[in-house]
Write a protein that holds these residues in place. Structure first.
Motif, short mmCIF file in Angstrom:
data_model
loop_
_atom_site.label_atom_id
_atom_site.label_comp_id
_atom_site.label_asym_id
_atom_site.label_seq_id
_atom_site.Cartn_x
_atom_site.Cartn_y
_atom_site.Cartn_z
N TYR A 55 -53.75 22.49 68.99
CA TYR A 55 -52.13 22.62 69.11
C TYR A 55 -51.98 21.65 70.30
O TYR A 55 -51.18 21.94 70.95
N LEU A 56 -52.48 20.56 70.08
CA LEU A 56 -51.90 19.50 71.02
C LEU A 56 -50.58 19.12 70.98
O LEU A 56 -49.80 19.05 71.83
N HIS A 57 -50.15 19.22 69.58
CA HIS A 57 -48.68 19.39 69.41
C HIS A 57 -48.52 20.47 68.52
O HIS A 57 -49.28 20.80 67.68
N PRO A 58 -47.16 21.03 68.44
CA PRO A 58 -46.74 21.92 67.81
C PRO A 58 -47.10 21.36 66.07
O PRO A 58 -46.98 20.16 65.69
N THR A 89 -37.34 24.87 66.49
CA THR A 89 -37.61 23.57 67.53
C THR A 89 -38.84 23.80 68.09
O THR A 89 -39.51 22.90 68.41
N LEU A 90 -39.10 25.03 68.75
CA LEU A 90 -40.17 25.16 69.65
C LEU A 90 -41.75 24.84 68.90
O LEU A 90 -42.63 24.61 69.36
N GLY A 91 -41.69 25.25 67.59
CA GLY A 91 -42.67 25.21 66.62
C GLY A 91 -42.84 23.77 66.22
O GLY A 91 -43.87 23.42 65.39
N VAL A 141 -38.80 35.02 64.79
CA VAL A 141 -38.96 34.83 63.45
C VAL A 141 -39.28 33.24 63.26
O VAL A 141 -40.07 32.59 62.74
N GLY A 142 -38.43 32.74 63.96
CA GLY A 142 -38.20 31.05 64.05
C GLY A 142 -39.66 30.46 64.35
O GLY A 142 -40.30 29.69 64.01
#
Length: 409
Positions: free
Chosen positions: A49-52, A168-170, A206-207
């Motif tokens: 998970y270096l990036h989402p 967005t955070l994912g 949920v997002g």
């Protein structure tokens, strides 16, 4: 609008396969090998998970669609990732138009939208397997629903706001900045919308589940995500390959001169600054929050000593659509100097501005797309083979990924 979406798609998808099967952007290498492992194992868990992982999931979907529905064989995975970037770069036109319509009449909105359709920075970023175009698309949706939630206080808009903020955070860890900036709009009428916001808040998780599905099934994933986030945070402070460029070294103008002005052209950028000044002067709160969002996105990137190369533009891509909104306000106020927006004199002036402002950026966009297919590494290799005598000594300096292969001695 439909025509502009098609036009944007032409610029963002044409030439997506430049240089393949060779990599170009160094981050594409990591994405490619992670996605390859996912496809080989038939899993949606990237393990790293270096990036989402949203970029990987969507690229995987594009790959499956090409393989199962279109029946393509021997698909280059990297090309699926680039197609995905181009698709979301194109779709960004829609939420940006919806945002513009919250502020301006249709004609001003469409005129402003042209800047983003032709924006070289937006076209460039759509040609790499990177999460930037997805992030901009979802961030704009979050801003749109946040403003609608404050305007109408309808629960569905609160729900959609928090749902897309979770996504967005994912998509990118800087989604934390989008959450902060979208939250500013709630300050416009906090008492009125507080209950609806609290009811919608659970949709954030949920997002987040959409972006990080394994967080809720594998407790060890929390550690991997936290490790990836801290790794990126450290990387942002240490620079690329030991190259550290601090904001003070360029008087806080690195991304201004290397990204925003080239990415919008000088005149549209100056009109955006004029629009920001007018919004501040008129105390137009919704636009002032847009200005704050641009400022936050810009200075967080500027303050990081890790300035990327060769693609310096992408770290501030999310500033450009917000600057387009300020451009619209600038254009509106300039046109109003010549009378009502729908007056004959204002229309004549508007056509003149259209030619002056749009023509240069449109020409740049067409020039960019006409040469993007020509990989300079291949051209350099062919030139050396055809023009250099045998046993010529060649000094190769730079990061290997961007350099041409050297011909046999």
């Amino acid at each position: 609008l439909f025509f502009l979406v098609l036009l944007a798609g032409y610029f963002r998808i044409t030439g997506y396969d430049f240089g393949l099967p060779a990599f170009f952007h160094p981050d594409e290498v990591k994405k490619f090998y992670t996605l390859s492992a996912m496809v080989k194992e038939g899993t949606l868990d990237p393990k790293i998970y270096l990036h989402p992982p949203m970029l990987l999931y969507l690229s995987y979907l594009v790959h499956l669609f090409r393989e199962i529905v279109l029946g393509e064989g021997n698909i280059i995975l990297l090309s699926s990732g680039r197609i995905m970037s181009g698709i979301f770069g194109t779709l960004t036109i829609i939420p940006l138009y919806k945002l513009l319509r919250l502020f301006f009449a249709r004609i001003v909105s469409l005129f402003s939208l042209l800047i983003y359709v032709f924006s070289p920075i937006a076209i460039d970023c759509a040609h790499y397997m990177k999460e930037d175009t997805i992030f901009v698309f979802i961030s704009l949706l979050s801003f749109y629903f946040a403003i609608k939630a404050v305007q109408t206080n309808r629960q569905k808009y609160h729900n959609l706001t928090f749902f897309f903020l979770g996504i967005t955070l994912g998509t990118k860890y800087t989604g934390l900045l989008t959450i902060f900036c979208a939250g500013l709009f709630y300050l416009l009428n906090l008492k009125k919308v507080l209950v609806g916001a609290l009811k919608g808040a659970p949709l954030f998780f949920v997002g987040l589940l959409v972006g990080f599905p394994f967080l809720f099934t594998d407790i060890s994933a929390f550690g991997r995500v936290f490790s990836g986030f801290m790794s990126e945070l450290t990387h942002s402070k240490t620079g690329h390959h030991g190259l550290v460029l601090r904001a003070s070294d360029t008087f806080y103008s690195y991304y201004l001169t290397n990204s925003l002005i080239p990415g919008m052209e000088m005149i549209p950028f100056l009109i955006s600054i004029f629009g920001a000044g007018m919004a501040l002067g008129h105390r137009y709160l919704k636009l002032i929050y847009i200005i704050i969002a641009v400022t936050v996105f810009y200075f967080v990137s500027e303050l990081s000593p890790s300035k990327p190369f060769p693609q310096v533009d992408r770290y501030v891509l999310h500033c450009v659509p917000l600057l387009v909104i300020l451009f619209g306000y600038g254009v509106r106020n300039i046109v109003l100097l010549f009378g009502r927006v729908d007056s004959g004199r204002a229309k004549i002036f508007g056509i003149s501005v259209l030619n002056l402002v749009i023509a240069p950026i449109a020409i740049r966009a067409f020039n960019l797309i006409s040469i993007i297919q020509n990989d300079t590494r291949t051209e350099a290799y062919e030139w050396m083979v055809n023009n250099m005598p045998a046993k010529t000594k060649v000094v190769s300096v730079g990061f290997g990924l961007y350099l041409p292969s050297l011909p046999p001695s």
